[in-house]
Design a protein around this motif. Structure first.
Motif, PDB file in Angstrom:
ATOM      1  N   HIS A 251       0.887  -1.164  -0.187  1.00  0.00           N
ATOM      2  CA  HIS A 251      -0.023  -0.092   0.065  1.00  0.00           C
ATOM      3  C   HIS A 251       0.882   1.013   0.068  1.00  0.00           C
ATOM      4  N   TRP A 252       2.065   1.065  -0.639  1.00  0.00           N
ATOM      5  CA  TRP A 252       2.792   2.193  -0.785  1.00  0.00           C
ATOM      6  C   TRP A 252       2.449   3.596  -1.335  1.00  0.00           C
ATOM      7  N   LYS A 253       1.585   3.035  -2.437  1.00  0.00           N
ATOM      8  CA  LYS A 253       1.248   4.322  -3.444  1.00  0.00           C
ATOM      9  C   LYS A 253       0.054   5.061  -2.439  1.00  0.00           C
ATOM     10  N   GLU A 254      -0.688   4.218  -1.691  1.00  0.00           N
ATOM     11  CA  GLU A 254      -1.780   4.903  -0.806  1.00  0.00           C
ATOM     12  C   GLU A 254      -1.017   5.805   0.424  1.00  0.00           C
ATOM     13  N   LEU A 255      -0.002   5.291   0.813  1.00  0.00           N
ATOM     14  CA  LEU A 255       0.682   6.302   1.556  1.00  0.00           C
ATOM     15  C   LEU A 255       1.345   7.536   1.100  1.00  0.00           C
ATOM     16  N   ILE A 256       1.725   7.578  -0.032  1.00  0.00           N
ATOM     17  CA  ILE A 256       2.355   8.790  -0.700  1.00  0.00           C
ATOM     18  C   ILE A 256       1.190   9.662  -0.953  1.00  0.00           C
ATOM     19  N   LEU A 257       0.081   9.112  -1.507  1.00  0.00           N
ATOM     20  CA  LEU A 257      -1.237  10.066  -1.789  1.00  0.00           C
ATOM     21  C   LEU A 257      -1.653  10.362  -0.675  1.00  0.00           C
ATOM     22  N   GLY A 258      -1.807   9.665   0.516  1.00  0.00           N
ATOM     23  CA  GLY A 258      -2.394  10.370   1.713  1.00  0.00           C
ATOM     24  C   GLY A 258      -1.244  11.321   2.379  1.00  0.00           C
ATOM     25  N   THR A 259      -0.188  11.022   2.434  1.00  0.00           N
ATOM     26  CA  THR A 259       0.799  12.224   2.686  1.00  0.00           C
ATOM     27  C   THR A 259       0.756  13.404   2.042  1.00  0.00           C
ATOM     28  N   PHE A 260       0.420  13.709   0.574  1.00  0.00           N
ATOM     29  CA  PHE A 260       0.466  14.777  -0.081  1.00  0.00           C
ATOM     30  C   PHE A 260      -1.135  15.222   0.050  1.00  0.00           C
ATOM     31  N   ALA A 398     -12.423  10.973   7.045  1.00  0.00           N
ATOM     32  CA  ALA A 398     -12.992   9.832   6.367  1.00  0.00           C
ATOM     33  C   ALA A 398     -11.838   9.219   5.267  1.00  0.00           C
ATOM     34  N   LEU A 399     -11.151  10.238   4.563  1.00  0.00           N
ATOM     35  CA  LEU A 399     -10.579  10.268   3.345  1.00  0.00           C
ATOM     36  C   LEU A 399      -9.254   8.959   3.661  1.00  0.00           C
ATOM     37  N   LEU A 400      -8.435   9.577   4.689  1.00  0.00           N
ATOM     38  CA  LEU A 400      -7.082   8.796   4.802  1.00  0.00           C
ATOM     39  C   LEU A 400      -7.627   7.336   5.365  1.00  0.00           C
ATOM     40  N   PRO A 401      -8.302   6.978   6.314  1.00  0.00           N
ATOM     41  CA  PRO A 401      -8.715   5.782   6.677  1.00  0.00           C
ATOM     42  C   PRO A 401      -9.175   4.969   5.345  1.00  0.00           C
ATOM     43  N   GLU A 402     -10.054   5.437   4.554  1.00  0.00           N
ATOM     44  CA  GLU A 402     -10.408   4.901   3.281  1.00  0.00           C
ATOM     45  C   GLU A 402      -9.537   4.345   2.348  1.00  0.00           C
ATOM     46  N   LEU A 403      -8.535   4.900   2.442  1.00  0.00           N
ATOM     47  CA  LEU A 403      -7.296   4.459   1.484  1.00  0.00           C
ATOM     48  C   LEU A 403      -6.736   2.963   1.651  1.00  0.00           C
ATOM     49  N   PHE A 404      -7.048   2.359   3.037  1.00  0.00           N
ATOM     50  CA  PHE A 404      -6.498   1.271   3.506  1.00  0.00           C
ATOM     51  C   PHE A 404      -7.555   0.273   3.941  1.00  0.00           C
ATOM     52  N   PRO A 405      -7.369  -1.027   3.816  1.00  0.00           N
ATOM     53  CA  PRO A 405      -8.269  -2.008   4.490  1.00  0.00           C
ATOM     54  C   PRO A 405      -8.358  -2.128   5.579  1.00  0.00           C
ATOM     55  N   THR A 406      -9.194  -2.756   6.410  1.00  0.00           N
ATOM     56  CA  THR A 406      -9.286  -2.809   7.932  1.00  0.00           C
ATOM     57  C   THR A 406      -8.096  -3.481   8.561  1.00  0.00           C
ATOM     58  N   LYS A 464      -7.964   8.717  -6.651  1.00  0.00           N
ATOM     59  CA  LYS A 464      -9.549   8.365  -7.126  1.00  0.00           C
ATOM     60  C   LYS A 464     -10.610   8.521  -5.974  1.00  0.00           C
ATOM     61  N   GLU A 465     -11.900   8.512  -6.188  1.00  0.00           N
ATOM     62  CA  GLU A 465     -12.678   8.658  -5.163  1.00  0.00           C
ATOM     63  C   GLU A 465     -12.921   7.692  -4.352  1.00  0.00           C
ATOM     64  N   THR A 466     -12.978   7.765  -3.001  1.00  0.00           N
ATOM     65  CA  THR A 466     -12.973   6.618  -2.076  1.00  0.00           C
ATOM     66  C   THR A 466     -14.338   6.658  -1.071  1.00  0.00           C
ATOM     67  N   LYS A 467     -15.418   7.474  -1.486  1.00  0.00           N
ATOM     68  CA  LYS A 467     -16.587   7.409  -0.625  1.00  0.00           C
ATOM     69  C   LYS A 467     -17.388   6.285  -0.856  1.00  0.00           C
ATOM     70  N   ASP A 468     -17.203   5.256  -1.947  1.00  0.00           N
ATOM     71  CA  ASP A 468     -17.853   4.285  -1.794  1.00  0.00           C
ATOM     72  C   ASP A 468     -17.190   2.616  -1.852  1.00  0.00           C
ATOM     73  N   VAL A 469     -15.986   2.840  -1.070  1.00  0.00           N
ATOM     74  CA  VAL A 469     -15.131   1.621  -0.783  1.00  0.00           C
ATOM     75  C   VAL A 469     -15.729   0.862   0.303  1.00  0.00           C
ATOM     76  N   ASP A 470     -15.568  -0.401   0.239  1.00  0.00           N
ATOM     77  CA  ASP A 470     -16.354  -1.427   0.983  1.00  0.00           C
ATOM     78  C   ASP A 470     -15.336  -1.450   2.566  1.00  0.00           C
ATOM     79  N   TYR A 471     -15.929  -0.402   3.302  1.00  0.00           N
ATOM     80  CA  TYR A 471     -15.209  -0.192   4.637  1.00  0.00           C
ATOM     81  C   TYR A 471     -15.050  -1.370   5.574  1.00  0.00           C
ATOM     82  N   PHE A 476      -6.647  -8.949   2.181  1.00  0.00           N
ATOM     83  CA  PHE A 476      -5.271  -8.491   2.200  1.00  0.00           C
ATOM     84  C   PHE A 476      -5.113  -7.131   1.568  1.00  0.00           C
ATOM     85  N   SER A 477      -5.929  -6.900   0.441  1.00  0.00           N
ATOM     86  CA  SER A 477      -5.756  -5.647  -0.639  1.00  0.00           C
ATOM     87  C   SER A 477      -6.840  -4.680  -0.321  1.00  0.00           C
ATOM     88  N   SER A 478      -6.661  -3.692  -0.385  1.00  0.00           N
ATOM     89  CA  SER A 478      -7.445  -2.781  -0.188  1.00  0.00           C
ATOM     90  C   SER A 478      -8.372  -2.345  -1.487  1.00  0.00           C
TER      91      SER A 478
END
Length: 482
Positions: A251-260, A398-406, A464-471, A476-478
Motif C-alpha cells: 500500500h505504498w502508493k496509498e501512503l504517498i497519496l495520503g501524505t500529500f 474519512a478520506l485517509l482511513p478509506e485508503l486502507f483495508p481494515t 480516485k474517489e473513496t466514498k464508496d469503498v467497502d469499509y 489483504f488488499s484495499s
C-alpha cells in the motif's frame, strides 16, 4: 409443555447473544475528546512558544534565534509522530482500537502535565530546554497514534453513507482545542496581577489543566467496544503479524497519496495558528517583559521580539478565536458535502481556493493604514483562512482511513497523516518565520502555502474517489484508489 408455550423462547435470541454496539453519543465523545486534548496541548505549546518559551527556555540573546529555537522544539514533536504512528498503529491493527487509544491519550496527558511543572533556564540552565524537548517528543509520539485511532472509532462505527460526517467529529477537536487553550491563556492574561507573574506562573496553568480533559477522555474510552469492522477482520484471520510491513509492501502508493493529501492542510493549519500569532502581536508591555528577562539573567531583547502586525495579544487572540468559530462550522459542513459529492471533488475545489488564498497574503496583512482598517483586514484574513481550514480538514477524517483495508487501516492512515506532519507542520512555522525575516513582508509566506497547495492538488488529481469503498473489507488488499 404446549407448542405455544415453547415458541417464544425458541424465537427470541438471548440478550447475551446480541452484539454490543457503541452508542452514537459514545462514539462522538470518544473520538472528539482525544483530538480535543491533542490540539489543546498543541495550541497551548504554540502560544507559549511565541509568548514565553523564547524568554524562559531559549535565551540566546537574539530574538529571531530564540523564536526559531522555540519553534524548532515545537516542530520536533512532528518528527516523533511517525514513530508513534508505527507503534500505536501496530497494536491498533493487531489488538484493537480501544486499548491503543487509551494508551495514546494517557501518554499525551502525562507529558503535557509535566511541561507545566518544568523549571526554566534561569533555574537549571540548558537542561530546561532539553527537558522541554524530551517531553515534546513524548507528546509527538503519543499524537502519532491518537488521530488515526479517533478517526477509526468515528468512521468504523458510522451508519452507511455518513462516514465523512462522522469523520468530522474527531476533526472538531482542532477548533474546540484552540478555543479552550487560547481562551484560557486569554483569561490568565487578563487576570494576571503582573506581566512577571504571567511569565513565572501564569503560562503553566493551561498545561496543568489538560489533566482534567485527559481524565474525562479516559473514562469515556474505557467504555468503548471494538467496531464490527475490526471484529470481522479478526474472525476471518486477516490480522497481519507486522502491519507496517504489509503497508509498505502493498500500500505504498496509498501512503504517498495520503501524505500529500494532507500537506496543504497541515501548512495552512500552522500558518493560521503559530505564524499569524507571531505576526500579529505587538511588543505590548515590553518594559515589564524586559524587566522580567533582566531579573532572570536572560539576554533577551523584548522590544525586537514582536516585529509584526501591531496588535495587543488579547485583541489578536480574540480575532483568532472568531476565525476559529468559522473553522468549526465549516469542518462540520464539509462532512455532509463530502458524503454527497465525494471527498476528492470537494477537496480539489478547496485546494484551489487555498492556492489563491496564499497569493493574497500581502493584501490582507499589509502594513500601514489606520488601525481600524488594518484590524478589519486581519480579521477577514483569519476568517477566510480558518474557513478554508475547516473545509479541507473535515473530510480527512474519512478520506485517509478509506485508503486502507481494515487489517492495516490504523497503521496506514496514521503513517500517512504523521509523515505529512513532518513535511508540513514541523517545518511550516520555521520556513514562514525565515521567509518573513528575509523579505520583511508576508507575501513570500503566502507563496509557500500556494506551492504546497499545488502539490496537494496534484495528488488529488492522481487519486480516485473513496466514498464508496467497502469499509469492512477484511482482506489483504484495499479497494483501489489509483
Amino acid at each position: 409443555m404446549s407448542a405455544t408455550q415453547t415458541a417464544p423462547a425458541a424465537a427470541s435470541p438471548s440478550p447475551a447473544s446480541a452484539p454490543v454496539k457503541n452508542s452514537r453519543g459514545r462514539v462522538i465523545l470518544a473520538s472528539l475528546i482525544g483530538t480535543t486534548v491533542e490540539f489543546y496541548d498543541f495550541y497551548a505549546y504554540a502560544t507559549a512558544a511565541v509568548l514565553v518559551f523564547p524568554v524562559l527556555f531559549f535565551p540566546t540573546g537574539d530574538p529571531l534565534t530564540a523564536q526559531l529555537a522555540s519553534f524548532g522544539v515545537f516542530g520536533a514533536a512532528m518528527i516523533a509522530r511517525p514513530l508513534g504512528a508505527v507503534v500505536f498503529g501496530h497494536f491498533g491493527d493487531k489488538h484493537g482500537r480501544k486499548a491503543t487509544l487509551v494508551a495514546s491519550l494517557l501518554t499525551m496527558g502525562i507529558a503535557t502535565f509535566i511541561i507545566g511543572l518544568l523549571p526554566t533556564y534561569a533555574q537549571i540552565g540548558w537542561f530546561a530546554a532539553l527537558a522541554l524537548l524530551i517531553l515534546r517528543l513524548a507528546q509527538g509520539f503519543a499524537l502519532g497514534g491518537e488521530w488515526s485511532g479517533a478517526a477509526l472509532v468515528a468512521t468504523e462505527n458510522a451508519p452507511a453513507g455518513k462516514r465523512a460526517w462522522y469523520g468530522t467529529f474527531p476533526q472538531l477537536g482542532a477548533p474546540i482545542g484552540f478555543i479552550i487553550a487560547n481562551g484560557l491563556f486569554l483569561v490568565i492574561n487578563f487576570s494576571s496581577p503582573s506581566r512577571e507573574w504571567f511569565l513565572e506562573w501564569g503560562w503553566r496553568v493551561p498545561f496543568l489543566f489538560s489533566a482534567v480533559m485527559v481524565i474525562i477522555g479516559l473514562w469515556v474510552r474505557l467504555k468503548l467496544v471494538e467496531s464490527s469492522a475490526f471484529e470481522k477482520a479478526s474472525t476471518k484471520g486477516a490480522i497481519r503479524k507486522v502491519p507496517i510491513g504489509t503497508v509498505f509492501r502493498h500500500h505504498w502508493k496509498e501512503l504517498i497519496l495520503g501524505t500529500f493529501f494532507m500537506l496543504a492542510t497541515y501548512v495552512l493549519f500552522y500558518l493560521m495558528t503559530s505564524y499569524t500569532l507571531a505576526w500579529g502581536i505587538k511588543p505590548a508591555d515590553v518594559e515589564t517583559a524586559q524587566a522580567a528577562a533582566d531579573a532572570a539573567g536572560t539576554p533577551f531583547d523584548a522590544a525586537a521580539f514582536f516585529p509584526g502586525g501591531g496588535f495587543a495579544y488579547p485583541e489578536f487572540v480574540t480575532m483568532q478565536i472568531i476565525g476559529v468559530v468559522f473553522f468549526g462550522v465549516f469542518t462540520m459542513l464539509s462532512g455532509p458535502i463530502a458524503d454527497a459529492i465525494g471527498r476528492r471533488r470537494l477537496l480539489i475545489w478547496v485546494t484551489l481556493a487555498i492556492i489563491v488564498f496564499g497569493l493574497t497574503f500581502n493584501v490582507f496583512l499589509m502594513s500601514g493604514g489606520s488601525p481600524r482598517f488594518a484590524g478589519a483586514l486581519a480579521q477577514a484574513f483569519l476568517i477566510f483562512g480558518f474557513t478554508l481550514m475547516g473545509a479541507t480538514f473535515g473530510p480527512m477524517g474519512a478520506l485517509l482511513p478509506e485508503l486502507f483495508p481494515t487489517n492495516v487501516r490504523y497503521t496506514g492512515s496514521a503513517v500517512s497523516y504523521n509523515v505529512s506532519s513532518i513535511l508540513g507542520a514541523a517545518v511550516a512555522p520555521l520556513i514562514a518565520l525565515a521567509l518573513w525575516a528575509w523579505v520583511g513582508e508576508p507575501w513570500l509566506v503566502g507563496v509557500y502555502l500556494s506551492v504546497m497547495g499545488v502539490l496537494t492538488l496534484i495528488a488529488l488529481i492522481i487519486g480516485k474517489e473513496t466514498k464508496d469503498v467497502d469499509y469492512e473489507e477484511a482482506g489483504f488488499s484495499s479497494s483501489a484508489v489509483l
